[in-house]
Design a protein around this motif. Structure first.
Motif, PDB file in Angstrom:
ATOM      1  N   SER A 198      -6.418   4.831   1.002  1.00  0.00           N
ATOM      2  CA  SER A 198      -7.164   6.047   1.320  1.00  0.00           C
ATOM      3  C   SER A 198      -6.372   7.298   0.909  1.00  0.00           C
ATOM      4  O   SER A 198      -5.150   7.343   1.051  1.00  0.00           O
ATOM      5  N   PRO A 199      -7.049   8.326   0.371  1.00  0.00           N
ATOM      6  CA  PRO A 199      -8.510   8.439   0.260  1.00  0.00           C
ATOM      7  C   PRO A 199      -9.058   8.007  -1.102  1.00  0.00           C
ATOM      8  O   PRO A 199     -10.265   8.095  -1.332  1.00  0.00           O
ATOM      9  N   GLY A 200      -8.201   7.604  -2.044  1.00  0.00           N
ATOM     10  CA  GLY A 200      -8.685   7.138  -3.343  1.00  0.00           C
ATOM     11  C   GLY A 200      -9.042   8.225  -4.324  1.00  0.00           C
ATOM     12  O   GLY A 200      -9.615   7.957  -5.384  1.00  0.00           O
ATOM     13  N   VAL A 201      -8.713   9.469  -4.017  1.00  0.00           N
ATOM     14  CA  VAL A 201      -9.021  10.609  -4.895  1.00  0.00           C
ATOM     15  C   VAL A 201      -7.813  10.893  -5.782  1.00  0.00           C
ATOM     16  O   VAL A 201      -6.669  10.889  -5.311  1.00  0.00           O
ATOM     17  N   GLY A 202      -8.050  11.137  -7.062  1.00  0.00           N
ATOM     18  CA  GLY A 202      -6.970  11.458  -7.984  1.00  0.00           C
ATOM     19  C   GLY A 202      -6.339  12.807  -7.685  1.00  0.00           C
ATOM     20  O   GLY A 202      -6.977  13.689  -7.091  1.00  0.00           O
ATOM     21  N   PRO A 207       0.821  -1.208   0.000  1.00  0.00           N
ATOM     22  CA  PRO A 207       0.000   0.000   0.000  1.00  0.00           C
ATOM     23  C   PRO A 207       0.853   1.256   0.000  1.00  0.00           C
ATOM     24  O   PRO A 207       1.929   1.255   0.569  1.00  0.00           O
ATOM     25  N   SER A 208       0.362   2.283  -0.645  1.00  0.00           N
ATOM     26  CA  SER A 208       1.124   3.514  -0.773  1.00  0.00           C
ATOM     27  C   SER A 208       1.044   4.313   0.517  1.00  0.00           C
ATOM     28  O   SER A 208       0.035   4.313   1.199  1.00  0.00           O
ATOM     29  N   SER A 209       2.133   5.011   0.795  1.00  0.00           N
ATOM     30  CA  SER A 209       2.110   5.915   1.941  1.00  0.00           C
ATOM     31  C   SER A 209       1.566   7.282   1.563  1.00  0.00           C
ATOM     32  O   SER A 209       1.378   8.135   2.424  1.00  0.00           O
ATOM     33  N   GLY A 210       1.317   7.505   0.293  1.00  0.00           N
ATOM     34  CA  GLY A 210       0.814   8.792  -0.150  1.00  0.00           C
ATOM     35  C   GLY A 210      -0.643   8.703  -0.551  1.00  0.00           C
ATOM     36  O   GLY A 210      -1.225   7.626  -0.669  1.00  0.00           O
ATOM     37  N   ALA A 211      -1.239   9.870  -0.751  1.00  0.00           N
ATOM     38  CA  ALA A 211      -2.650   9.903  -1.128  1.00  0.00           C
ATOM     39  C   ALA A 211      -2.862   9.536  -2.578  1.00  0.00           C
ATOM     40  O   ALA A 211      -3.921   9.041  -2.952  1.00  0.00           O
ATOM     41  N   PHE A 212      -1.876   9.789  -3.448  1.00  0.00           N
ATOM     42  CA  PHE A 212      -1.989   9.445  -4.862  1.00  0.00           C
ATOM     43  C   PHE A 212      -0.586   9.342  -5.446  1.00  0.00           C
ATOM     44  O   PHE A 212       0.411   9.602  -4.770  1.00  0.00           O
ATOM     45  N   GLY A 213      -0.521   8.960  -6.716  1.00  0.00           N
ATOM     46  CA  GLY A 213       0.762   8.721  -7.374  1.00  0.00           C
ATOM     47  C   GLY A 213       1.528   9.994  -7.660  1.00  0.00           C
ATOM     48  O   GLY A 213       1.135  11.109  -7.279  1.00  0.00           O
ATOM     49  N   ASN A 214       2.619   9.820  -8.376  1.00  0.00           N
ATOM     50  CA  ASN A 214       3.545  10.928  -8.607  1.00  0.00           C
ATOM     51  C   ASN A 214       3.065  11.845  -9.735  1.00  0.00           C
ATOM     52  O   ASN A 214       2.778  11.368 -10.847  1.00  0.00           O
ATOM     53  N   PRO A 215       2.997  13.148  -9.478  1.00  0.00           N
ATOM     54  CA  PRO A 215       2.564  14.082 -10.528  1.00  0.00           C
ATOM     55  C   PRO A 215       3.670  14.327 -11.541  1.00  0.00           C
ATOM     56  O   PRO A 215       4.850  14.099 -11.281  1.00  0.00           O
ATOM     57  N   GLY A 216       3.283  14.800 -12.706  1.00  0.00           N
ATOM     58  CA  GLY A 216       4.258  15.259 -13.690  1.00  0.00           C
ATOM     59  C   GLY A 216       4.797  16.625 -13.317  1.00  0.00           C
ATOM     60  O   GLY A 216       4.290  17.301 -12.408  1.00  0.00           O
ATOM     61  N   ALA A 243     -12.202   3.267  -5.928  1.00  0.00           N
ATOM     62  CA  ALA A 243     -13.054   2.975  -4.773  1.00  0.00           C
ATOM     63  C   ALA A 243     -12.199   2.174  -3.796  1.00  0.00           C
ATOM     64  O   ALA A 243     -11.852   1.034  -4.072  1.00  0.00           O
ATOM     65  N   VAL A 244     -11.830   2.760  -2.680  1.00  0.00           N
ATOM     66  CA  VAL A 244     -10.866   2.159  -1.766  1.00  0.00           C
ATOM     67  C   VAL A 244     -11.477   0.987  -1.019  1.00  0.00           C
ATOM     68  O   VAL A 244     -12.526   1.127  -0.372  1.00  0.00           O
ATOM     69  N   GLY A 245     -10.805  -0.190  -1.129  1.00  0.00           N
ATOM     70  CA  GLY A 245     -11.205  -1.364  -0.362  1.00  0.00           C
ATOM     71  C   GLY A 245     -12.646  -1.763  -0.567  1.00  0.00           C
ATOM     72  O   GLY A 245     -13.296  -2.246   0.369  1.00  0.00           O
ATOM     73  N   SER A 251     -17.346   5.053  -4.500  1.00  0.00           N
ATOM     74  CA  SER A 251     -16.578   5.672  -5.582  1.00  0.00           C
ATOM     75  C   SER A 251     -15.935   6.962  -5.111  1.00  0.00           C
ATOM     76  O   SER A 251     -16.538   7.743  -4.365  1.00  0.00           O
ATOM     77  N   GLN A 252     -14.685   7.181  -5.571  1.00  0.00           N
ATOM     78  CA  GLN A 252     -13.973   8.415  -5.269  1.00  0.00           C
ATOM     79  C   GLN A 252     -13.651   9.149  -6.571  1.00  0.00           C
ATOM     80  O   GLN A 252     -13.383   8.522  -7.598  1.00  0.00           O
ATOM     81  N   PRO A 253     -13.703  10.471  -6.518  1.00  0.00           N
ATOM     82  CA  PRO A 253     -13.556  11.234  -7.767  1.00  0.00           C
ATOM     83  C   PRO A 253     -12.117  11.295  -8.251  1.00  0.00           C
ATOM     84  O   PRO A 253     -11.169  11.081  -7.491  1.00  0.00           O
ATOM     85  N   GLY A 254     -11.995  11.629  -9.505  1.00  0.00           N
ATOM     86  CA  GLY A 254     -10.686  11.940 -10.059  1.00  0.00           C
ATOM     87  C   GLY A 254     -10.246  13.337  -9.657  1.00  0.00           C
ATOM     88  O   GLY A 254     -11.026  14.135  -9.116  1.00  0.00           O
ATOM     89  N   GLY A 255      -8.979  13.628  -9.915  1.00  0.00           N
ATOM     90  CA  GLY A 255      -8.450  14.938  -9.598  1.00  0.00           C
ATOM     91  C   GLY A 255      -8.978  16.019 -10.528  1.00  0.00           C
ATOM     92  O   GLY A 255      -9.518  15.750 -11.613  1.00  0.00           O
ATOM     93  N   THR A 256      -8.814  17.254 -10.106  1.00  0.00           N
ATOM     94  CA  THR A 256      -9.300  18.405 -10.864  1.00  0.00           C
ATOM     95  C   THR A 256      -8.258  18.843 -11.883  1.00  0.00           C
ATOM     96  O   THR A 256      -7.097  19.085 -11.537  1.00  0.00           O
ATOM     97  N   GLY A 257      -8.685  18.935 -13.127  1.00  0.00           N
ATOM     98  CA  GLY A 257      -7.810  19.438 -14.173  1.00  0.00           C
ATOM     99  C   GLY A 257      -7.811  20.951 -14.230  1.00  0.00           C
ATOM    100  O   GLY A 257      -8.518  21.634 -13.488  1.00  0.00           O
ATOM    101  N   ASN A 258      -6.982  21.492 -15.127  1.00  0.00           N
ATOM    102  CA  ASN A 258      -6.815  22.938 -15.279  1.00  0.00           C
ATOM    103  C   ASN A 258      -6.479  23.587 -13.951  1.00  0.00           C
ATOM    104  O   ASN A 258      -7.063  24.600 -13.555  1.00  0.00           O
ATOM    105  N   THR A 259      -5.532  22.960 -13.244  1.00  0.00           N
ATOM    106  CA  THR A 259      -5.051  23.461 -11.961  1.00  0.00           C
ATOM    107  C   THR A 259      -3.553  23.752 -12.054  1.00  0.00           C
ATOM    108  O   THR A 259      -2.772  22.832 -12.291  1.00  0.00           O
TER     109      THR A 259
END
Length: 494
Positions: free
Chosen positions: A320-324, A290-299, A335-337, A341-349
């Protein structure tokens, strides 16, 4: 009765030299080179009606001014030389192209002209060197490359410098165009498919250096494509990484539908300087559940000419929390465990207009939940579905292939274009189908179950900003794919 004085000669008292001398049909006035003649009167007439007033060979005139004409030197020039004000020159480039330099340190009203001697400028062009002064307000020489063409140059002042009058029109010259160069390993400067534009392509860091400007203000406006690095995918029912931010200008009016609807109509006006170019790296894929972070590595961010595109958001996985993650385009959610359902991350940020990307897709709820696809420049990432389908990565956006993208980018639905910034596809739980990567370099989601490395998410394509695909499982080799690195392309009239 009218008085008359009849003499053949008038001599000076001091030395008996002639002041006026009649010899045959010629009357000479003056007593030598060092003795000026002054005629004082409100109006002086030289010559008779229909006659000729001529300067002797080697003599010069002052005070008469010029009428916009030159005296033509009828001996054709065949090599580089410096011109003289008041002269016109026939230029013979049969042997090779060469330069005619304008007069140095000119004064207002100075004039010089050149003309193709025998119709060879189209093969061997004539360059008119500015010789330290501006030409039409710019620090450029003029290259005349049309057969039988010519030009007249008149000096105005220190700001404008020489004004130019071409035979026919300004199309007789290809000069006074923006001149630039590129630096950095692997970066290139090429001519576009249509031949009217230069394309500076940066696949790695370097400088875009404007060496000299065009005399036409519109030609100092350059167009750009700035794509950031894509976000990395994750393992363990991993979602797709978001695409790097996509920013494009189209001030030179490349035709629809071959240019993205996301393009801004305003380019960047450049000046003579070096512009640093930064190419964003793709985010690394995650493979240690399991990852120690909330999500993967950004570009990472790409930038150039004052334009920045944000790196793609990292994907979520089954922790957790399963949000992009947020970014240029958002990473996909899960959807964690087996939870909701958990949403994807917000674009144009951060937000820009037109938008640089879209949101990631959400993950589907258990029991057989698919992870969301990463957002792309042209569309949101697709949601994961039940039972078990990973969401497709959002499609990227596109630019004209021959006139802008060259060999970079990937094919897509619109022909004769190249796509960038596609989102990564999501993976799934237990059994189902993985999401596809979006056109524009997005990596596909991993397919499972199965032995490694078959379930690994695919990496985003290098120099497209595509998001990495999600991996199926946490086993070694089944990690999420890395995001693709970014790219910067600059297009200008040259």
């Amino acid at each position: 009765m009218t008085s008359k004085i009849k003499v053949d000669n008038i001599n000076k008292v001091s030395d008996d030299s002639n002041i006026i001398k009649k010899c045959g049909t010629t009357t000479t006035i003056g007593s030598g080179a060092s003795n000026p003649i002054v005629v004082d009167g409100s109006a002086i007439t030289l010559g008779r009606c229909g006659g000729t007033v001529a300067l002797a060979s080697g003599a010069t005139q002052t005070g008469f001014g010029r009428t916009g004409t030159v005296d033509w030197d009828t001996t054709a020039k065949t090599g580089t030389f410096a011109g003289v004000s008041g002269n016109g020159y026939f230029i013979n480039t049969t042997g090779s192209a060469f330069t005619v330099n304008l007069p140095a340190s000119p004064s207002a009203g100075d004039i010089m002209a050149v003309k193709d001697y025998t119709g060879t400028f189209g093969t061997n062009a004539c360059t008119v060197g500015r010789n330290g002064s501006n030409i039409r307000g710019a620090t450029n020489d003029i290259v005349i490359d049309k057969d039988n063409a010519g030009a007249v140059f008149i000096y105005i002042d220190g700001t404008e410098g020489w004004q130019v009058f071409f035979d026919g029109s300004d199309s007789d010259a290809t000069a006074i165009l923006l001149c630039a160069s590129v630096s950095g390993s692997g970066n290139t400067l090429t001519t576009s498919g249509c031949g009217s534009y230069k394309i500076a392509t940066f696949t790695g860091p370097g400088n875009f250096t404007v060496n000299s400007l065009s005399d036409t203000a519109a030609d100092n406006v350059v167009d750009y494509l700035v794509v950031a690095g894509g976000g990395g995918g994750t393992d363990q029912r991993g979602a797709g990484g978001g695409a790097g931010g996509f920013r494009l200008s189209n001030s030179t009016s490349m035709p629809a539908p071959l240019t993205s609807p996301l393009a801004t109509p305003t380019g960047v006006t450049v000046t003579e300087q070096a512009y640093p170019i930064v190419i964003g790296a793709g985010g690394a894929g995650m493979g240690s559940f399991p990852s120690s972070g909330a999500f993967g590595n950004p570009g990472s961010t790409s930038s150039g000419l004052g334009i920045s595109s944000a790196g793609g958001g990292g994907a979520a996985n089954d922790s957790s929390p399963g949000v992009g993650g947020n970014g240029g385009s958002g990473g996909g959610g899960v959807a964690v465990g087996g939870g909701p359902s958990q949403p994807g991350g917000t674009g144009n940020t951060p937000p820009v207009s037109p938008p640089q990307g879209n949101n990631g897709g959400s993950g589907a709820q258990a029991p057989k939940h698919g992870a969301g696809g990463g957002g792309g420049a042209g569309a949101v990432g697709a949601n994961g579905t039940t039972p078990g389908a990973g969401g497709n990565g959002g499609i990227g956006s596109f630019v004209t292939s021959a006139d802008f993208a060259g060999c970079n980018g990937t094919p897509g639905p619109v022909g004769s274009t190249k796509y960038f910034a596609g989102g990564g596809g999501g993976s799934f739980y237990c059994s189902g189908t993985p999401g596809t990567g979006g056109s524009g370099g997005g990596g596909a989601g991993g397919n499972g179950p199965g032995p490694a490395p078959g379930a690994a998410g695919a990496a985003g394509t290098t120099n497209t900003g595509g998001g990495g695909g999600g991996g199926y499982h946490s086993s070694p080799g089944q990690a999420g794919g890395a995001g693709g690195s970014g790219i910067v392309i600059i297009r200008y009239k040259g």
